[in-house]
Design a protein around this motif. Structure first.
Motif, PDB file in Angstrom:
ATOM      1  N   PRO A 490       0.800  -1.237   0.000  1.00  0.00           N
ATOM      2  CA  PRO A 490       0.000   0.000   0.000  1.00  0.00           C
ATOM      3  C   PRO A 490       0.826   1.277   0.000  1.00  0.00           C
ATOM      4  N   VAL A 491       2.130   1.198   0.313  1.00  0.00           N
ATOM      5  CA  VAL A 491       2.937   2.405   0.443  1.00  0.00           C
ATOM      6  C   VAL A 491       3.671   2.659  -0.877  1.00  0.00           C
ATOM      7  N   PRO A 492       3.451   3.836  -1.506  1.00  0.00           N
ATOM      8  CA  PRO A 492       4.141   4.127  -2.766  1.00  0.00           C
ATOM      9  C   PRO A 492       5.655   4.140  -2.566  1.00  0.00           C
ATOM     10  N   ASN A 493       6.362   3.622  -3.566  1.00  0.00           N
ATOM     11  CA  ASN A 493       7.823   3.574  -3.579  1.00  0.00           C
ATOM     12  C   ASN A 493       8.412   2.806  -2.399  1.00  0.00           C
ATOM     13  N   CYS A 494       7.597   2.000  -1.785  1.00  0.00           N
ATOM     14  CA  CYS A 494       8.079   1.207  -0.645  1.00  0.00           C
ATOM     15  C   CYS A 494       7.477  -0.190  -0.665  1.00  0.00           C
ATOM     16  N   GLY A 495       6.181  -0.276  -0.858  1.00  0.00           N
ATOM     17  CA  GLY A 495       5.507  -1.573  -0.791  1.00  0.00           C
ATOM     18  C   GLY A 495       4.905  -1.782   0.573  1.00  0.00           C
ATOM     19  N   TYR A 496       5.583  -2.543   1.409  1.00  0.00           N
ATOM     20  CA  TYR A 496       5.117  -2.802   2.767  1.00  0.00           C
ATOM     21  C   TYR A 496       6.159  -2.242   3.735  1.00  0.00           C
ATOM     22  N   THR A 497       5.704  -1.428   4.673  1.00  0.00           N
ATOM     23  CA  THR A 497       6.598  -0.891   5.689  1.00  0.00           C
ATOM     24  C   THR A 497       6.601  -1.850   6.874  1.00  0.00           C
ATOM     25  N   VAL A 498       7.764  -2.359   7.188  1.00  0.00           N
ATOM     26  CA  VAL A 498       7.870  -3.405   8.222  1.00  0.00           C
ATOM     27  C   VAL A 498       8.559  -2.824   9.442  1.00  0.00           C
ATOM     28  N   GLY A 499       7.926  -2.967  10.595  1.00  0.00           N
ATOM     29  CA  GLY A 499       8.503  -2.591  11.881  1.00  0.00           C
ATOM     30  C   GLY A 499       8.386  -3.750  12.839  1.00  0.00           C
ATOM     31  N   GLU A 500       8.203  -3.444  14.125  1.00  0.00           N
ATOM     32  CA  GLU A 500       8.093  -4.505  15.120  1.00  0.00           C
ATOM     33  C   GLU A 500       6.742  -5.208  15.060  1.00  0.00           C
ATOM     34  N   THR A 501       5.770  -4.554  14.466  1.00  0.00           N
ATOM     35  CA  THR A 501       4.449  -5.188  14.310  1.00  0.00           C
ATOM     36  C   THR A 501       4.483  -6.124  13.097  1.00  0.00           C
ATOM     37  N   PRO A 502       4.044  -7.360  13.255  1.00  0.00           N
ATOM     38  CA  PRO A 502       4.083  -8.297  12.128  1.00  0.00           C
ATOM     39  C   PRO A 502       3.280  -7.786  10.938  1.00  0.00           C
ATOM     40  N   VAL A 503       3.846  -7.975   9.760  1.00  0.00           N
ATOM     41  CA  VAL A 503       3.204  -7.585   8.505  1.00  0.00           C
ATOM     42  C   VAL A 503       3.009  -8.840   7.660  1.00  0.00           C
ATOM     43  N   ARG A 504       1.784  -8.993   7.159  1.00  0.00           N
ATOM     44  CA  ARG A 504       1.476 -10.126   6.288  1.00  0.00           C
ATOM     45  C   ARG A 504       1.488  -9.646   4.842  1.00  0.00           C
ATOM     46  N   VAL A 505       2.297 -10.317   4.031  1.00  0.00           N
ATOM     47  CA  VAL A 505       2.342 -10.018   2.601  1.00  0.00           C
ATOM     48  C   VAL A 505       1.575 -11.131   1.882  1.00  0.00           C
ATOM     49  N   PRO A 506       0.349 -10.845   1.415  1.00  0.00           N
ATOM     50  CA  PRO A 506      -0.442 -11.909   0.774  1.00  0.00           C
ATOM     51  C   PRO A 506       0.183 -12.309  -0.565  1.00  0.00           C
ATOM     52  N   LEU A 507       0.062 -13.595  -0.897  1.00  0.00           N
ATOM     53  CA  LEU A 507       0.506 -14.103  -2.191  1.00  0.00           C
ATOM     54  C   LEU A 507      -0.671 -14.142  -3.154  1.00  0.00           C
ATOM     55  N   ASP A 508      -0.347 -14.054  -4.440  1.00  0.00           N
ATOM     56  CA  ASP A 508      -1.439 -14.068  -5.421  1.00  0.00           C
ATOM     57  C   ASP A 508      -2.057 -15.449  -5.574  1.00  0.00           C
ATOM     58  N   LYS A 509      -1.370 -16.497  -5.057  1.00  0.00           N
ATOM     59  CA  LYS A 509      -1.964 -17.836  -5.018  1.00  0.00           C
ATOM     60  C   LYS A 509      -1.226 -18.661  -3.961  1.00  0.00           C
ATOM     61  N   PRO A 510      -1.905 -19.598  -3.344  1.00  0.00           N
ATOM     62  CA  PRO A 510      -1.254 -20.407  -2.311  1.00  0.00           C
ATOM     63  C   PRO A 510      -0.270 -21.399  -2.932  1.00  0.00           C
ATOM     64  N   LEU A 511       0.732 -21.794  -2.149  1.00  0.00           N
ATOM     65  CA  LEU A 511       1.738 -22.759  -2.599  1.00  0.00           C
ATOM     66  C   LEU A 511       1.900 -23.853  -1.553  1.00  0.00           C
ATOM     67  N   LEU A 512       2.239 -25.044  -2.055  1.00  0.00           N
ATOM     68  CA  LEU A 512       2.471 -26.191  -1.178  1.00  0.00           C
ATOM     69  C   LEU A 512       3.806 -26.817  -1.560  1.00  0.00           C
TER      70      LEU A 512
END
Length: 580
Positions: A490-512
């Motif tokens: 969601p963050v322009p020119n960054c993607g996901y901002t990661v700090g001490e709070t866990p961040v989930r990056v969803p995948l476009d499809k599940p993998l096994l």
């Protein structure tokens, strides 16, 4: 004047010509075998056993008494654990105890022949058959098999020698027979035939069973206890399913074992060279016919010389050969087919039995001409020289196939790469099937093969990951062939901002399954973090992080472990590695 008598000069006994000839007959094949063994390499089960040994240790009972593909071999596993603890993946060190056992078995067999038949030239022939037989010299170059059969051969010779001493002298020699039998059973279940050998030699020596019934009852109890323990701790090796076992396939298997392996192996061959894997190439038809004719002539000649004793000796040899054929038919015939009969490992221990039974067929126990007999000496020397020459030729053609040079090259390349760059991290993959076959499952991964080399690292998070090719040469991983990608952040020119709070990056499809994760990120200052609960280090600047992942997942979790500069996760890809 008192005269002082001078002490008589000390007489130094020199070894007789017979002892010198026996020394040569024992040392020449042993030297060839030793040279080849010290220049050999690990392969297949060797890596499996050393990897498990390193993980368990020599005193882990679960490891020592594991069901290793239907085998119960705490002695061999203990040996692997001790030597792996001492110096991991040091092949010369691993084979050293087997070479010592082989040398001891050679000495004991000579002592056994002297004890049974006296010091005469004729015993040089069965002794050379034993020492020069490629049945033992060649397949025992493979460490995992040698760790089974060499102790059994040593146990057999030791038990037979102590048994004969007990039969003739009484006393406590029986303790040695039991101890050697127990020693063999600790390494290989085929040591269960040792009491059969002891019983057969008792008959051939004309001794009574009834006078020593307690001794034989003890052997029966020991054998029954082993069988009970073996059945309780191991699964059946009888191959399920597959093509049906017929009289034709069993006959084909028996013919291969007899004509392609047993008879040529006793004569120092085959001279046709190796076959696929650990097998031997079939001999030409004319050679097989000649060997069968020679074997038949020996049977008849032995029967004429030894009479009933010879027939009993041949019957003992035939019984143990039939046991090996039956075991192989039950465990491998349906799975592999009659071609399993071209593998010398299934008959290796019969080299001792054949030599001993041949001696009893032609020589009367306790009788014989003295050393230097005019008739025995030239015949024995000629046969001995022919066997040594034949064995040297056969061994030189067969042994190179069991040096497993590709496996040695694989380990050598990994060792050299790690020495050149200790920071290397490898993505764990399967090794070539001729190093460790894929049917071993996870034990055929590179980490189980080369992971014991000092300084090797597998599957650790890193900014520079390498993958080993089929030769063990590392190649830099430059990306992944993406099978799933992280959704844009969601963050322009960054993607996901990661700090001490866990961040989930969803995948476009599940993998096994098992994949390689690549994270492109930026951070102003380095810091510790977690990716899917795996500790990682985010290096300051713009970098890519590689981390193997395994399981079922539809997102990637990222967080920092402590306060610090945030991390921008720009791209997430999951797939298979792409190398330079």
């Amino acid at each position: 004047m008192v005269q002082i008598e001078k002490p008589a000069p000390r007489v130094t006994r020199r070894p007789s010509a017979l002892v010198f000839a026996a020394f040569v007959a024992g040392v020449v094949p042993f030297a060839l075998h030793t040279w080849a063994a010290l220049h050999g390499n690990f392969v297949q089960d060797d890596f499996v056993m050393t990897s498990r040994a390193a993980a368990a240790g020599p005193f882990d009972l679960g490891y020592l008494f594991q069901d290793y593909h239907g085998h119960l071999q705490p002695g061999g596993l203990f040996l692997a654990a001790v030597l792996t603890w001492w110096a991991p993946l040091n092949f010369p060190l691993m084979v050293a105890p087997l070479l010592l056992m082989r040398a001891a078995a050679t000495v004991l067999f000579w002592c056994l022949l002297v004890r049974c038949f006296g010091r005469r030239w004729a015993i040089l022939v069965p002794f050379t058959v034993f020492t020069a037989s490629t049945l033992l010299l060649v397949p025992t170059l493979w460490w995992a098999f040698g760790a089974q059969v060499v102790p059994v051969v040593l146990a057999s010779t030791g038990a037979l020698y102590w048994h004969v001493r007990y039969l003739r002298d009484g006393g406590r020699w029986w303790i040695g027979a039991f101890a050697w039998t127990l020693f063999g059973l600790a390494f290989y279940e085929k040591a269960a035939v040792v009491p059969v050998l002891l019983a057969g030699v008792t008959v051939l020596l004309g001794q009574s069973f009834r006078d020593r019934w307690r001794y034989w009852a003890g052997h029966a109890v020991l054998l029954a206890a082993f069988v009970a323990g073996y059945l309780a701790l191991t699964s059946s090796q009888v191959a399920p399913g597959g093509p049906p076992m017929t009289a034709g396939t069993v006959a084909d298997l028996t013919g291969r074992m007899l004509g392609d392996i047993f008879l040529p192996g006793l004569a120092g061959g085959p001279w046709s060279g190796p076959g696929p894997g650990a097998t031997w190439a079939p001999s030409p038809f004319a050679v097989v016919v000649l060997l069968f004719a020679a074997a038949l002539a020996l049977l008849v000649a032995g029967a004429r010389v030894g009479g009933r004793r010879a027939w009993r000796a041949w019957a003992l040899l035939g019984l143990l050969f039939a046991v090996d054929v039956g075991l192989l038919a039950l465990t491998r015939l349906r799975e592999v087919g009659p071609a399993a009969g071209d593998d010398p490992r299934y008959l290796a221990e019969l080299a001792l039995t054949a030599a001993l039974c041949g001696a009893f067929a032609f020589l009367a126990p306790g009788e014989g001409a003295p050393s230097g007999g005019t008739r025995e000496r030239p015949i024995a020397l000629i046969v001995c020289v022919l066997l040594l020459v034949s064995s040297t030729i056969g061994f030189s053609r067969l042994a190179p196939a069991l040096r497993f040079e590709h496996s040695g090259q694989y380990l050598g390349n990994v060792r050299a790469a790690v020495a050149a760059d200790p920071r290397l991290v490898f993505y764990d993959t399967f090794v070539p099937s001729d190093v460790v076959h894929e049917w071993f499952g996870v034990d055929s991964r590179a980490s189980r093969v080369a992971g014991l080399l000092p300084g090797t690292h597998f599957d650790q998070p890193t900014n520079r990951m390498h993958q080993l090719d089929a030769t063990g040469t590392p190649h830099l991983i430059t990306g992944v062939s993406a099978q799933a990608r992280g959704l844009p952040g969601p963050v322009p020119n960054c993607g996901y901002t990661v700090g001490e709070t866990p961040v989930r990056v969803p995948l476009d499809k599940p993998l096994l399954g098992r994949h390689l994760l690549k994270i492109d990120y930026f951070t102003a200052a380095g810091g510790e973090g977690l990716v899917e609960r795996t500790p990682v280090w985010f290096q300051a600047g713009l970098h890519s992080l590689y981390l193997p992942v395994d399981g079922l997942f539809d997102h990637i979790g990222v967080r920092l472990s402590s306060p610090g500069a945030p991390v921008c996760v720009a791209k997430v890809e999951v797939g298979q590695p792409v190398t330079q």
